[in-house]
Structures are given as structure tokens and as C-alpha cells.
Design a protein around this motif. Structure first.
Motif, short mmCIF file in Angstrom:
data_model
loop_
_atom_site.label_atom_id
_atom_site.label_comp_id
_atom_site.label_asym_id
_atom_site.label_seq_id
_atom_site.Cartn_x
_atom_site.Cartn_y
_atom_site.Cartn_z
N LYS A 90 0.71 -0.95 -0.06
CA LYS A 90 0.12 0.20 -0.10
C LYS A 90 1.05 1.12 0.14
O LYS A 90 0.37 2.55 -0.48
CB LYS A 90 -0.59 0.17 1.06
N ASN A 91 1.96 1.23 0.86
CA ASN A 91 3.25 2.09 0.93
C ASN A 91 4.18 2.38 -0.02
O ASN A 91 5.34 3.75 0.51
CB ASN A 91 2.98 2.42 2.36
N GLY A 92 4.13 1.20 -0.49
CA GLY A 92 6.08 1.39 -0.82
C GLY A 92 6.77 1.09 0.00
O GLY A 92 7.09 1.51 0.77
N LEU A 93 8.14 1.66 -1.47
CA LEU A 93 9.15 1.50 -0.38
C LEU A 93 10.21 2.68 -0.58
O LEU A 93 10.24 3.26 -2.04
CB LEU A 93 10.30 0.52 -0.88
N VAL A 94 10.45 3.61 -0.30
CA VAL A 94 11.57 4.80 0.29
C VAL A 94 13.08 4.21 0.54
O VAL A 94 13.22 3.86 1.00
CB VAL A 94 10.91 6.26 1.10
N VAL A 95 13.81 4.42 -0.85
CA VAL A 95 14.83 4.07 -0.83
C VAL A 95 15.87 5.26 -0.64
O VAL A 95 15.96 6.21 -0.58
CB VAL A 95 15.75 3.64 -1.92
N ASN A 96 16.56 5.41 0.95
CA ASN A 96 17.74 6.69 1.13
C ASN A 96 16.85 7.81 1.74
O ASN A 96 17.22 9.24 0.72
CB ASN A 96 18.71 6.48 0.05
N ASP A 108 25.42 -0.92 0.32
CA ASP A 108 25.98 -1.12 1.96
C ASP A 108 25.91 0.47 1.82
O ASP A 108 25.54 1.31 1.65
CB ASP A 108 27.13 -1.03 1.98
N GLY A 109 25.56 0.44 3.78
CA GLY A 109 24.45 1.63 3.94
C GLY A 109 23.25 1.85 3.29
O GLY A 109 22.32 3.21 3.91
N ASP A 110 22.65 1.72 2.23
CA ASP A 110 21.18 1.89 1.95
C ASP A 110 20.46 1.77 3.19
O ASP A 110 19.99 0.36 3.62
CB ASP A 110 20.55 0.55 1.37
N TYR A 122 21.03 -2.10 5.09
CA TYR A 122 21.69 -3.08 4.46
C TYR A 122 23.24 -2.43 5.41
O TYR A 122 23.73 -1.89 4.48
CB TYR A 122 21.31 -2.84 3.31
N LEU A 123 24.11 -3.96 5.89
CA LEU A 123 25.45 -4.01 6.10
C LEU A 123 25.38 -4.57 4.87
O LEU A 123 25.60 -6.31 5.07
CB LEU A 123 25.30 -3.68 6.87
N ALA A 124 26.22 -4.53 3.66
CA ALA A 124 27.47 -5.20 3.12
C ALA A 124 28.50 -6.21 3.65
O ALA A 124 28.97 -5.95 4.61
CB ALA A 124 27.39 -4.68 1.91
N PRO A 125 28.54 -7.84 3.21
CA PRO A 125 29.97 -7.58 3.80
C PRO A 125 31.30 -7.14 3.30
O PRO A 125 31.73 -6.68 2.59
CB PRO A 125 29.95 -9.30 3.60
#
Length: 126
Positions: A90-96, A108-110, A122-125
Motif C-alpha cells: 500500500k505505501n511502497g518503499l523509499v530508498v535513502n 552498503d548503507g542503504d 543494509y550492511l554489505a559484507p
């Protein structure tokens, strides 16, 4: 070096550098970390999700995260809006805090926001 994140309730979550990608999940229940060791995770407010989000503003099946093959990184993940059957949230996704997305390859860091005060980091290896 470890990273420490201060949650709303002033407790600390220590995030050790890991060989697994990691999500730091923040919702109405607090902050927790989830190591991404499987190929697919469903995310939403319903009990049957792999990652359950505590908020009435989150859809029952809000999004899912899948491992994708990439030359850049063998452990790359993509987040996709909606249920695995294709029904959008319903509300979607917002990145950064800048763009609304239907699909996004996580870096990394998103920070992906699902609803007010509900997001994942999100933390990448390393």
C-alpha cells in the motif's frame, strides 16, 4: 571495527563486520539485526513473513529480498516491493529518503523505509 547503533530505547546493537550481508531492522518493537544467510526473505506485518515488521502502516506482505547473481558481489541482494505473488504494498518503499522504488539492488548503507519509523539498514559484507 564494530559499529554500534543506538536504538530508540537507548539500548545498543553491536554490528560486527561479517561475511554475511546484514539487515538492521527498526520498527515499533525496537531494533534488531538479521544476517542474510538464505536466498529469499519475505518482509511484512503478517506472522508468516521471514522478517516481521511491527507497524500498522506496513502491508501484510510488504516486500521481499532475494539474492541475485552479480559480477560486483556474490552476495548481492535486491529488495522488491509487494508480495511474491506480485501484489504491491500500500505505501511502497523509499530508498535513502529520496526515491520511491519498486525494485532496488541494495548497496552498503542503504536505508529502506516502509512506514513512519519503520526501516531497514543494509550492511554489505566487508
Amino acid at each position: 571495527f564494530p559499529v554500534t547503533i543506538l536504538a530508540r530505547d537507548e539500548s545498543e546493537i553491536s554490528v560486527s563486520l561479517s561475511s554475511d550481508p546484514t539487515l538492521i531492522v527498526t520498527d515499533n518493537s525496537g531494533t534488531r539485526k538479521v544476517a542474510l544467510t538464505q536466498d529469499k526473505y519475505t518482509i511484512g506485518r503478517d506472522e508468516d513473513n521471514a522478517i516481521r515488521l511491527d507497524s500498522d502502516f506496513v502491508s501484510r506482505h510488504h516486500a521481499y529480498v532475494i539474492r541475485v547473481q552479480s559480477l560486483k558481489s556474490p552476495s548481492m541482494f535486491r529488495i522488491i516491493d509487494g508480495s511474491t505473488s506480485g501484489k504491491l504494498s500500500k505505501n511502497g518503499l523509499v530508498v535513502n529518503a529520496m526515491q520511491s522504488v519498486r525494485s532496488h539492488d541494495l548497496n552498503d548503507g542503504d536505508i529502506v523505509t516502509f512506514a513512519p519509523e519503520v526501516h531497514i539498514l543494509y550492511l554489505a559484507p566487508r
